[in-house]
Every structure is written in C-alpha cells, then in structure tokens.
Design a protein around this motif. Structure first.
Motif, PDB file in Angstrom:
ATOM      1  N   PRO A 145      98.112 -38.978  18.772  1.00 44.06           N
ATOM      2  CA  PRO A 145      98.074 -37.518  18.674  1.00 44.06           C
ATOM      3  C   PRO A 145      99.173 -36.940  17.792  1.00 44.06           C
ATOM      4  CG  PRO A 145      98.922 -38.175  20.803  1.00 44.06           C
ATOM      5  CD  PRO A 145      98.495 -39.437  20.102  1.00 44.06           C
ATOM      6  N   PHE A 146     100.213 -37.718  17.488  1.00 42.06           N
ATOM      7  CA  PHE A 146     101.321 -37.216  16.693  1.00 42.06           C
ATOM      8  C   PHE A 146     101.480 -38.072  15.447  1.00 42.06           C
ATOM      9  CE2 PHE A 146     102.337 -36.217  21.119  1.00 42.06           C
ATOM     10  CZ  PHE A 146     102.347 -34.837  21.026  1.00 42.06           C
ATOM     11  N   ALA A 147     101.837 -37.414  14.346  1.00 39.94           N
ATOM     12  CA  ALA A 147     102.043 -38.125  13.083  1.00 39.94           C
ATOM     13  C   ALA A 147     103.364 -38.885  13.131  1.00 39.94           C
ATOM     14  CB  ALA A 147     102.057 -37.143  11.932  1.00 39.94           C
ATOM     15  N   PRO A 148     103.474 -39.977  12.370  1.00 43.88           N
ATOM     16  CA  PRO A 148     104.737 -40.713  12.327  1.00 43.88           C
ATOM     17  C   PRO A 148     105.830 -39.886  11.653  1.00 43.88           C
ATOM     18  CG  PRO A 148     103.191 -41.622  10.745  1.00 43.88           C
ATOM     19  CD  PRO A 148     102.451 -40.611  11.551  1.00 43.88           C
ATOM     20  N   PRO A 149     107.084 -40.228  11.872  1.00 43.94           N
ATOM     21  CA  PRO A 149     108.183 -39.467  11.254  1.00 43.94           C
ATOM     22  C   PRO A 149     108.081 -39.507   9.736  1.00 43.94           C
ATOM     23  CG  PRO A 149     109.027 -41.080  12.835  1.00 43.94           C
ATOM     24  CD  PRO A 149     107.569 -41.300  12.724  1.00 43.94           C
ATOM     25  N   GLY A 150     108.335 -38.365   9.111  1.00 41.34           N
ATOM     26  CA  GLY A 150     108.274 -38.280   7.667  1.00 41.34           C
ATOM     27  C   GLY A 150     106.918 -37.862   7.138  1.00 41.34           C
ATOM     28  N   PHE A 151     105.895 -37.880   7.959  1.00 40.61           N
ATOM     29  CA  PHE A 151     104.554 -37.512   7.495  1.00 40.61           C
ATOM     30  C   PHE A 151     104.417 -36.013   7.311  1.00 40.61           C
ATOM     31  CE2 PHE A 151     100.278 -38.622   6.620  1.00 40.61           C
ATOM     32  CZ  PHE A 151      99.512 -37.563   7.040  1.00 40.61           C
ATOM     33  N   GLU A 152     105.209 -35.225   8.022  1.00 37.24           N
ATOM     34  CA  GLU A 152     105.072 -33.769   7.926  1.00 37.24           C
ATOM     35  C   GLU A 152     105.459 -33.247   6.540  1.00 37.24           C
ATOM     36  OE1 GLU A 152     109.100 -34.860   9.335  1.00 37.24           O
ATOM     37  OE2 GLU A 152     107.111 -35.287  10.091  1.00 37.24           O
ATOM     38  N   LEU A 153     106.216 -34.011   5.770  1.00 39.63           N
ATOM     39  CA  LEU A 153     106.612 -33.594   4.426  1.00 39.63           C
ATOM     40  C   LEU A 153     105.753 -34.255   3.345  1.00 39.63           C
ATOM     41  CD1 LEU A 153     110.464 -33.828   4.908  1.00 39.63           C
ATOM     42  CD2 LEU A 153     108.989 -31.821   5.115  1.00 39.63           C
ATOM     43  N   SER A 154     104.737 -34.969   3.733  1.00 42.06           N
ATOM     44  CA  SER A 154     103.935 -35.750   2.802  1.00 42.06           C
ATOM     45  C   SER A 154     102.563 -35.115   2.633  1.00 42.06           C
ATOM     46  CB  SER A 154     103.809 -37.176   3.333  1.00 42.06           C
ATOM     47  OG  SER A 154     103.035 -37.938   2.461  1.00 42.06           O
ATOM     48  N   ASN A 155     102.517 -33.920   2.078  1.00 39.19           N
ATOM     49  CA  ASN A 155     101.266 -33.201   1.904  1.00 39.19           C
ATOM     50  C   ASN A 155     100.624 -33.577   0.570  1.00 39.19           C
ATOM     51  OD1 ASN A 155      99.167 -31.439   1.888  1.00 39.19           O
ATOM     52  ND2 ASN A 155     100.389 -29.588   2.086  1.00 39.19           N
ATOM     53  N   PRO A 156      99.375 -34.062   0.565  1.00 40.42           N
ATOM     54  CA  PRO A 156      98.755 -34.468  -0.700  1.00 40.42           C
ATOM     55  C   PRO A 156      98.228 -33.299  -1.522  1.00 40.42           C
ATOM     56  CG  PRO A 156      97.207 -34.806   1.055  1.00 40.42           C
ATOM     57  CD  PRO A 156      98.495 -34.350   1.692  1.00 40.42           C
ATOM     58  N   TRP A 157      98.060 -32.128  -0.918  1.00 37.13           N
ATOM     59  CA  TRP A 157      97.471 -31.001  -1.629  1.00 37.13           C
ATOM     60  C   TRP A 157      98.493 -30.390  -2.579  1.00 37.13           C
ATOM     61  CZ3 TRP A 157      92.447 -30.537  -1.396  1.00 37.13           C
ATOM     62  CH2 TRP A 157      91.793 -31.048  -0.288  1.00 37.13           C
ATOM     63  N   ARG A 158      98.086 -30.193  -3.812  1.00 40.45           N
ATOM     64  CA  ARG A 158      98.940 -29.564  -4.806  1.00 40.45           C
ATOM     65  C   ARG A 158      98.550 -28.089  -4.864  1.00 40.45           C
ATOM     66  NH1 ARG A 158     101.068 -33.669  -3.759  1.00 40.45           N
ATOM     67  NH2 ARG A 158     101.230 -35.476  -5.105  1.00 40.45           N
ATOM     68  N   LEU A 159      99.480 -27.230  -4.458  1.00 41.84           N
ATOM     69  CA  LEU A 159      99.186 -25.801  -4.415  1.00 41.84           C
ATOM     70  C   LEU A 159      99.650 -25.139  -5.709  1.00 41.84           C
ATOM     71  CD1 LEU A 159     100.312 -25.046  -0.765  1.00 41.84           C
ATOM     72  CD2 LEU A 159      98.005 -25.513  -1.606  1.00 41.84           C
ATOM     73  N   GLU A 160      98.927 -24.116  -6.103  1.00 43.73           N
ATOM     74  CA  GLU A 160      99.321 -23.380  -7.299  1.00 43.73           C
ATOM     75  C   GLU A 160     100.402 -22.379  -6.947  1.00 43.73           C
ATOM     76  OE1 GLU A 160      95.845 -19.992  -7.194  1.00 43.73           O
ATOM     77  OE2 GLU A 160      95.587 -21.748  -8.442  1.00 43.73           O
ATOM     78  N   LYS A 161     101.168 -21.999  -7.958  1.00 45.64           N
ATOM     79  CA  LYS A 161     102.228 -21.010  -7.748  1.00 45.64           C
ATOM     80  C   LYS A 161     101.597 -19.647  -7.508  1.00 45.64           C
ATOM     81  CE  LYS A 161     105.658 -23.787  -8.730  1.00 45.64           C
ATOM     82  NZ  LYS A 161     106.606 -24.212  -7.776  1.00 45.64           N
ATOM     83  N   ARG A 162     102.179 -18.889  -6.622  1.00 41.81           N
ATOM     84  CA  ARG A 162     101.671 -17.553  -6.338  1.00 41.81           C
ATOM     85  C   ARG A 162     102.068 -16.579  -7.434  1.00 41.81           C
ATOM     86  NH1 ARG A 162     100.402 -16.172  -0.506  1.00 41.81           N
ATOM     87  NH2 ARG A 162     100.095 -14.258  -1.609  1.00 41.81           N
ATOM     88  N   ILE A 163     101.157 -15.712  -7.784  1.00 41.30           N
ATOM     89  CA  ILE A 163     101.435 -14.698  -8.793  1.00 41.30           C
ATOM     90  C   ILE A 163     101.654 -13.378  -8.063  1.00 41.30           C
ATOM     91  CG2 ILE A 163     100.544 -13.446 -10.775  1.00 41.30           C
ATOM     92  CD1 ILE A 163      98.834 -15.919 -11.370  1.00 41.30           C
TER      93      ILE A 163
END
Length: 86
Positions: A67-85
C-alpha cells in the motif's frame, strides 16, 4: 517410384533449426518479461505504467500490492509538466 529418404534429410535439418530458433527466441522474450508473455501494441500509457512498475519493483513487468511506495519514490515522477504561463 518413391523418393529416397536421403533427399529429405536437409529439409528435416532446416525445419529442426527453425523450430529450435523459434523456441529459443520465445524463451528469451519470456525470461525478459519476468515470466510473462510478450506484449504487443504497447502505447504511451502502457510504457509509462511499465516504467512505473520497473521503478517500484525493479522488473519491467513486475507488480506489487504494497500500500505504500518505497522510500525515494515520491520524488520520482515520470510525467514531464510544462511551465505555467502567468
């Protein structure tokens, strides 16, 4: 008049080599996918989810029920977000 069986030996050898090669390639793909069948028609969503599974379990096709992600996974987001305008 019958065909001498010696003329069919090369065809048997060729058929045996094709069979062996097909079985070996199937086994290699099976081992690379963690004991699961190979996937076909993989789209972008499937690639992202397989990458997520690889980051969670270490295997490309591995899955977990923790039910919980391993340590360090919370900062490992694969989605590349665009900069907000603004």
């Amino acid at each position: 008049m019958g065909v001498p069986f010696e003329a069919l030996i090369p065809y048997g050898i060729i058929l045996g080599m094709f069979t062996f090669t097909g079985a070996a390639l199937t086994k290699v793909k099976h081992m690379q996918n963690g004991g699961k069948r190979a996937r076909h028609s993989v789209d972008q969503w499937d690639r992202v989810m397989m990458d997520r599974d690889r980051r969670l379990t270490g295997l490309l096709r591995g899955q977990t029920d923790r039910p919980f992600a391993p340590p360090g996974f919370e900062l490992s987001n694969p989605w590349r977000l665009e900069k907000r305008i603004i």
